[in-house]
Design an enzyme around this catalytic site. Structure first.
Site, PDB file in Angstrom:
ATOM      1  N   ASP A 166       0.877  -1.175   0.000  1.00  0.00           N
ATOM      2  CA  ASP A 166       0.000   0.000   0.000  1.00  0.00           C
ATOM      3  C   ASP A 166       0.919   1.232   0.000  1.00  0.00           C
ATOM      4  O   ASP A 166       2.137   1.125   0.127  1.00  0.00           O
ATOM      5  CB  ASP A 166      -0.964  -0.006   1.186  1.00  0.00           C
TER       6      ASP A 166
HETATM    7  C1  NOJ Z   1      -3.999   3.971  -0.022  1.00  0.00           C
HETATM    8  C2  NOJ Z   1      -5.179   3.058   0.103  1.00  0.00           C
HETATM    9  O1  NOJ Z   1      -5.136   2.345   1.328  1.00  0.00           O
HETATM   10  C3  NOJ Z   1      -5.297   2.069  -1.043  1.00  0.00           C
HETATM   11  O2  NOJ Z   1      -6.481   1.339  -0.915  1.00  0.00           O
HETATM   12  C4  NOJ Z   1      -5.215   2.780  -2.356  1.00  0.00           C
HETATM   13  O3  NOJ Z   1      -5.392   1.865  -3.404  1.00  0.00           O
HETATM   14  C5  NOJ Z   1      -3.882   3.486  -2.425  1.00  0.00           C
HETATM   15  N1  NOJ Z   1      -3.812   4.481  -1.352  1.00  0.00           N
HETATM   16  C6  NOJ Z   1      -3.653   4.168  -3.776  1.00  0.00           C
HETATM   17  O4  NOJ Z   1      -4.483   5.243  -3.917  1.00  0.00           O
END
Ligand code: NOJ
Length: 767
Positions: free
Chosen positions: A298
């Site tokens: 993430d």
């Molecule tokens: C953080 C989020 O937790 C995740 O779900 C998302 O896909 C990413 N940012 C990218 O935007």
């Protein structure tokens, strides 16, 4: 002279590929696509330098207007140089054919090997044309419609240059305080698994290389939905039984549906952050489940291993994450800075890098990016597909199916279509932005149909709108609610004046779309601001109120449930929100949604969920003078306000004749169950028949109820249908604390009904 690097790849890879297939014994060659791709990937890896391989594991966020001048200095220039040097494998949040073509062109034409980028984006519930938020879609229990909704999203996103979505989020959550419950399918692993598979199939289709399909990403692996106290990015502390039986099944279902990627999570499991968690990523996902796709971190979660206190510095973090099985680094920038030296020092074997890169390249080959890196960059297709009017019908259909009727006393709904004075009250009734939810990066602000606009289509009533109160004043998008003024009651009086004269008052209250979602956890799940006071003030002058709820999570609406005759749960329904709400209010669509998440009586009951354990003291012992010593609260009853699986219709359904084909079964035998369902009302309607079981005695305590099947049926007024369910080994077993799936003989209860708490019951024995 610059030679087009794409050509180099094709020539070298094809020659090497032919050389290695020549060496094969004819009998061992299978000419399936999978093997062809594997051979091409192996050949390509052989000609890549270590640096280039690590580049494939590096993902950057979009960083400058790629169709404008090249960046000069700072982080943007660094990223640009990395693109040119083949040190970037993927980008996220670059969108639109022009922009995607521009970044793709840099790597394809300027880097040595010209390996195309995979372009990721958060296509969560639509791209430009938005479907309902995922939690709302889950309320439809309609797997075909959910799959279709993902197909529409994939069609628009792929036409806009994107070939990979960071969806579906398959995190199970039992905590309405957590803002991200809006992005998942609620509290149940069985429903969550079915929806996970439907969404993966919708995004990916049958052929990933088709231009209208995109790679999916099941996230966040794993247990992110169990953030303590619902606080965003908090620690998670669940036991092995909950991990294996509740959190993991939807991920397993996504893997079984051939999901191409997984994203790991910001949380820890058992003291080990998910991003560096070898047990989750290698032992379970890649070894036990044989997952062949790749895992992306993430956002900056690799770097955060240091902040967690799990890695001592960036180098250590890169090592932990790579060894654990995180294949691609989203925006930590540390695979690219640290991995090469770690390999050279012998800390990480190059086979770990090769494994990660081959997974990433495989998906790129499957997407057809090596055949044509610009295949998702067709401007004509973009113009035709993005915002195509046909998609409006699809998202409207999904929106209607997502609505749940929570209460309807004296059949106040559906509304009469003519001759009525209707007062419409609430800031959210006139909102064109909030219904789009918080995940709508590509879509234009204020493009949803508001409830006011939807109701204005019914012209034979006299409709008057008054705001009454704001949900907030200010910008909730990036500001905490506590910094926003919500105390103004100056417009109450206008609302009260119109309510007095109305035959029916429709009040649209709840949360703004930006009050749920990532980093929008709340400790209070009552109606925000002064909306509860507004509701009570209007109720004093007119009791004929239909409360239309807008929200991204279960709310606590005890007072409303006691006093307001009709309540409709409408979540955030996307682009066509207002039309969907109006058609349900006026009975042009008979609601059939069922709650995918329990509504508590108050926030203190959380976590509250239907598949809880029995405990040793589940009920009051009437014969015992110490009446208080049982599992309960002393200030509120144990039951929720609305249980999982609950939802009404404009008709009523009766269940009878619940039959099993036998009473005693061998452990390998299927259990056949049938039940009759009759539409006992006056209009046609749809019903979700739900099958639950309870394993009465087991080596690990089992929940008091577990959903094990459901069937969405449509019945004309007066019609009866027989619904059949089958329980097999997969549904009767469970995971032990070692994560092994086992099935044990013993007694089982069976429950069938239209909601989890009111069912017909029977029983069987497994020998
Ligand atoms: C953080 C989020 O937790 C995740 O779900 C998302 O896909 C990413 N940012 C990218 O935007």
């Amino acid at each position: 002279m610059k030679i087009k690097s794409k050509l180099i790849i094709y020539i070298i890879v094809t020659i090497m590929f032919m050389a290695c297939t020549d060496n094969h014994n004819e009998n061992t060659i299978t000419h399936s696509n999978v093997n062809l791709i594997n051979e091409k990937v192996d050949s390509l890896i052989k000609i890549m330098t270590l640096k280039e391989k690590i580049g494939q594991m590096n993902q950057y966020n979009g960083f400058w207007d790629v169709t404008g001048p090249v960046p000069n200095g700072g982080d943007a220039q660094k990223k640009y140089e990395h693109l040119k040097n083949g040190l970037v494998g993927s980008m996220l949040t670059v969108r639109g054919t022009k922009a995607v073509r521009a970044v793709q062109k840099i790597v394809v034409e300027e880097s040595r090997l010209g390996i195309p980028l995979i372009i990721g984006f958060d296509v969560i519930h639509g791209y430009k044309t938005l479907s309902p938020i995922p939690l709302a879609e889950a309320a439809s229990w309609d797997l075909e419609a959910i799959k279709k909704s993902a197909q529409v999203a994939a069609a628009e996103a792929s036409a806009s240059g994107i070939n990979w979505t960071f969806a579906p989020m398959v995190d199970i959550s039992r905590d309405a305080r957590w803002g991200r419950v809006m992005e998942g399918s609620g509290e149940d692993p069985f429903l969550g698994s079915k929806i996970a598979a439907a969404r993966v199939k919708g995004f990916q289709g049958d052929d990933l290389s088709a231009v209208n399909t995109i790679a999916a990403c099941a996230k966040h692996f794993a247990a992110y939905g169990f953030s303590e106290a619902g606080k965003e990015y908090n620690t998670v502390d669940i036991g092995s039984s909950t991990l294996h039986n509740i959190a993991l099944p939807p991920f397993k279902a996504a893997v079984d549906a051939n999901v191409k990627t997984l994203m790991n999570a910001f949380n820890e499991y058992d003291g080990v952050p998910a991003t560096g968690n070898k047990y989750l990523l290698r032992d379970i996902l890649k070894d036990k489940w044989n997952f062949k796709g790749f895992v992306i971190s993430d956002w900056a979660s690799i770097k955060e291993l240091v902040v967690w206190g799990y890695a001592k510095d960036n180098k250590d973090a890169a090592k932990m994450a790579a060894l654990a099985g995180s294949d691609m680094d989203m925006e930590s920038h540390i695979y690219i800075s640290e991995l090469e030296q770690l390999v050279k020092d012998g800390v990480i074997s190059e086979t770990i890098i090769d494994d990660a890169v081959s997974r990433i390249l495989t998906v790129k080959f499957e997407l057809g990016l090596f055949d044509d890196p610009y295949r998702y960059c067709d401007e004509t297709r973009e113009k035709e597909i993005v915002n195509n009017p046909k998609h409006l019908d699809a998202v409207l259909d999904m929106a209607k199916k997502s609505i749940v009727l929570l209460k309807n006393e004296n059949q106040l709904l559906p509304l009469k279509k003519e001759g009525q004075n209707i007062a419409l009250i609430g800031a959210l009734a006139n909102e064109k932005n909030s219904p789009l939810g918080s995940w709508r990066i590509a879509s234009k602000d204020n493009t949803a149909v508001s409830v006011l606009e939807g109701m204005q289509n019914y012209k034979n009533n006299n409709l008057v709108y008054k705001k009454g109160a704001n949900v907030f004043i200010g910008d909730v998008q990036f500001v905490n609610e506590i910094e926003i003024n919500t105390t103004d009651k100056s417009e109450f009086k206008d609302a009260i004046t119109v309510a007095k004269k109305a035959d029916v008052v429709v009040m649209v209250l709840g949360e703004h779309g930006f009050q749920s979602g990532e980093a929008r956890s709340r400790t209070n799940i009552d109606l925000p601001g002064v909306q509860q006071e507004l509701l009570e003030a209007v109720y004093k002058v007119n009791k004929n109120i239909v409360l239309v709820l807008n929200n991204g999570r279960p709310l606590s609406i005890n007072w409303a449930d006691k006093h307001i005759p009709a309540i409709l749960e409408t979540w955030q329904l996307g682009t066509q929100a207002g039309n969907a709400v109006a058609q349900v209010l006026y009975g042009d669509y008979n609601p059939s949604g069922k709650l995918p998440m329990t509504f508590p009586r108050n926030v203190g009951q959380i976590p509250i969920y239907y598949n809880h354990k029995n405990t040793g003291r589940p009920v009051k012992d009437e014969g015992n003078p110490n009446l208080v010593f049982w599992s309960h609260y002393s200030d509120v009853e144990n039951t929720p306000l609305y249980p999982f699986g609950y939802g009404l219709s404009y008709t009523t359904f009766e269940y009878d004749n619940l039959i099993l084909n036998k009473k005693v079964f061998d452990i390998d035998e299927d259990v056949h169950i049938s039940v009759n369902i009759t539409n006992a009302g006056k209009v046609a309607g749809k019903e979700v028949a739900q099958l639950y079981i309870r394993d009465l005695v087991a080596s690990i305590t089992r929940p008091v109820k577990e959903l094990k099947g459901f069937e969405l049926i449509e019945l004309q007024a007066g019609e009866t249908k027989t619904v059949h369910f089958i329980l097999n080994k997969d549904r009767l077993g469970f995971y032990n604390n070692q994560g092994e799936f086992i099935i044990e003989p013993g007694d089982f209860d069976v429950f069938v009904g239209g909601r989890s708490d009111k069912t017909l019951n029977t029983h069987f024995e497994l020998k």
